[in-house]
Design an enzyme around this catalytic site. Sequence first.
Site, PDB file in Angstrom:
ATOM      1  CD  GLU A   1       1.743  -1.280   4.625  1.00 23.23           C
ATOM      2  OE1 GLU A   1       1.595  -0.572   3.615  1.00 23.23           O
ATOM      3  OE2 GLU A   1       2.317  -0.870   5.665  1.00 23.23           O
TER       4      GLU A   1
ATOM      5  CB  SER B   1       3.058   7.175  -3.226  1.00 20.51           C
ATOM      6  OG  SER B   1       4.275   7.090  -2.489  1.00 20.51           O
TER       7      SER B   1
ATOM      8  CB  THR C   1      -0.905  -0.005   1.242  1.00 18.47           C
ATOM      9  OG1 THR C   1      -1.822  -1.106   1.146  1.00 18.47           O
ATOM     10  CG2 THR C   1      -1.698   1.289   1.365  1.00 18.47           C
TER      11      THR C   1
ATOM     12  CB  ALA D   1       9.992   1.242   3.567  1.00 18.18           C
ATOM     13  CG  ASP D   2       6.480   5.395   5.753  1.00 22.25           C
ATOM     14  OD1 ASP D   2       6.046   5.937   4.717  1.00 22.25           O
ATOM     15  OD2 ASP D   2       5.797   4.618   6.447  1.00 22.25           O
TER      16      ASP D   2
END
Length: 237
Positions: free
Chosen positions: A113, A36, A34, A92-93
């Site tokens: 996730e 962008s 999930t 991943a952030d």
Amino acid sequence: MTATPPDPAAAFKEQAAIAAAALVEDGMAVGLGTGSTARFVVAELGRRVREEGLRICAIPTSIVTEKQAREEGIPLTTFGAHPALDIAIDGADEIEPGTLNLIKGLGGALLWEKIVASAASRFVIVADASKYVDHLGGHCPLPVEVIPFGWENVARKLAALGAQATPRRQRDGSFFLTDEKNLILDCVFGPIMNPDALSTALAETVGVVEHGLFLHMATQTITAGPEGLRVLEPHKN
């Protein structure tokens, strides 16, 4: 009306996503991430299904991804039919280059996730190169999913662990709700020097459903930036 400026990293995200989608082979059961960057993965897999006859089945990590997968014509399955996945691809952030430890969950789908990632033989992360950090927590908060009942007490317990915990809200001021109808507390810890210890402490906190530390899970990262593609695997001790 002023047009929304384009995401300057979108081209890099798409480049990494296409490279990761190329790892998917006929007959695989695939976890669909999930966010962008993951959207580009789903789009590329949908193209391959339609144009190349790729035969896969997939489990999405959010209602949003499920909708996109259906629109792309990707056959969906369940854990009842496929308890083990061949590969999961997600964004991943934050990423620590040496360990490939991650922070995930700014998109609000961290619980699904993590379930999907834990079921996959290979967990591949796609991102633009800006997501690499020296230490997790230095640039973004750590999302912690909690049940709505008693969330204020959970927030106090997280504060005792060193967090500035703020409930995530929608633009209208209402609480953001995950697909499981839980709340997310965005926790600012600063650089997390011992993520394993923090992960254990969070897991032992009553009321916490799951947290966004994805430790020792990623098998590969594929990122793109001005210097091109970069593929990493975790360092072996």
